[in-house]
Design a protein around this motif. Structure first.
Motif, PDB file in Angstrom:
ATOM      1  N   GLN A 148       3.123  10.566  -5.193  1.00  0.00           N
ATOM      2  CA  GLN A 148       2.003  11.170  -5.958  1.00  0.00           C
ATOM      3  C   GLN A 148       2.776  11.555  -7.469  1.00  0.00           C
ATOM      4  N   SER A 168       7.878  11.317   0.861  1.00  0.00           N
ATOM      5  CA  SER A 168       6.449  12.104   1.296  1.00  0.00           C
ATOM      6  C   SER A 168       5.315  11.669   0.291  1.00  0.00           C
ATOM      7  N   PRO A 169       4.049  11.902   0.973  1.00  0.00           N
ATOM      8  CA  PRO A 169       3.022  11.510   0.080  1.00  0.00           C
ATOM      9  C   PRO A 169       2.872  12.448  -1.486  1.00  0.00           C
ATOM     10  N   TYR A 219      -2.060   0.029  -4.907  1.00  0.00           N
ATOM     11  CA  TYR A 219      -1.409  -1.102  -4.583  1.00  0.00           C
ATOM     12  C   TYR A 219       0.067  -0.770  -5.782  1.00  0.00           C
ATOM     13  N   TYR A 245       1.237   1.489 -10.454  1.00  0.00           N
ATOM     14  CA  TYR A 245       0.667   1.091  -9.730  1.00  0.00           C
ATOM     15  C   TYR A 245      -0.739   0.623  -9.913  1.00  0.00           C
ATOM     16  N   MET A 264       5.804   4.557   1.119  1.00  0.00           N
ATOM     17  CA  MET A 264       6.529   5.608   1.526  1.00  0.00           C
ATOM     18  C   MET A 264       7.397   5.274   2.560  1.00  0.00           C
ATOM     19  N   GLU A 265       7.012   4.392   3.349  1.00  0.00           N
ATOM     20  CA  GLU A 265       8.132   4.106   4.506  1.00  0.00           C
ATOM     21  C   GLU A 265       9.261   3.436   4.049  1.00  0.00           C
ATOM     22  N   LYS A 302       0.933  -1.194  -0.089  1.00  0.00           N
ATOM     23  CA  LYS A 302       0.113   0.054  -0.044  1.00  0.00           C
ATOM     24  C   LYS A 302       0.964   1.219  -0.147  1.00  0.00           C
ATOM     25  N   SER A 303       0.219   2.259  -0.311  1.00  0.00           N
ATOM     26  CA  SER A 303       1.073   3.652  -0.323  1.00  0.00           C
ATOM     27  C   SER A 303       1.743   3.884   0.854  1.00  0.00           C
ATOM     28  N   SER A 304       1.193   3.626   2.040  1.00  0.00           N
ATOM     29  CA  SER A 304       1.932   3.882   3.471  1.00  0.00           C
ATOM     30  C   SER A 304       3.078   3.021   3.369  1.00  0.00           C
ATOM     31  N   GLU A 305       3.050   1.860   2.875  1.00  0.00           N
ATOM     32  CA  GLU A 305       4.341   1.026   2.893  1.00  0.00           C
ATOM     33  C   GLU A 305       5.592   1.487   2.207  1.00  0.00           C
ATOM     34  N   GLN A 363      11.304   6.244   1.807  1.00  0.00           N
ATOM     35  CA  GLN A 363      11.342   7.260   2.626  1.00  0.00           C
ATOM     36  C   GLN A 363      11.186   8.617   1.998  1.00  0.00           C
TER      37      GLN A 363
END
Length: 94
Positions: free
Chosen positions: A55, A50-51, A73, A65, A44-45, A39-42, A48
């Motif tokens: 994007q 930002s949203p 995803y 994606y 980004m982590e 997922k996007s949050s994973e 490293q």
């Protein structure tokens, strides 16, 4: 506020812990136990970023994606391919 002193032994211990973590990640990847879709949050982590950077990577076509029901995803293999394709090899001519 107490001051913390970091010794060379602390740095060696940190280095060993970091190497162990990297080895574990590589072994998980080799065993195929890393998730296929992230997922996007994973993402980004992992990267490293930002949203807004994620994007931008989507908009300019850098990072493929899939959108399912409003959730984005990312294929972990595709992320690896993008990272490999954009690897920079600097050679220092001394």
């Amino acid at each position: 506020m107490p001051t913390t002193i970091i010794t060379s032994d602390d740095l060696r211990e940190f280095k060993m812990e970091l190497l162990d973590d990297i080895k574990n990640l590589l072994s998980k990847q080799a065993n195929g136990s890393l998730k296929k879709y992230l997922k996007s949050s994973e993402v980004m982590e992992i990267l490293q970023v930002s949203p807004s950077t994620l994007q931008t990577l989507r908009i300019n076509g850098t990072l493929p994606y899939t959108k399912v029901g409003g959730i984005l995803y990312y294929d972990s293999e595709e992320i690896h391919k993008v990272m490999t394709a954009n690897r920079v090899h600097n050679s220092i001519n001394s």
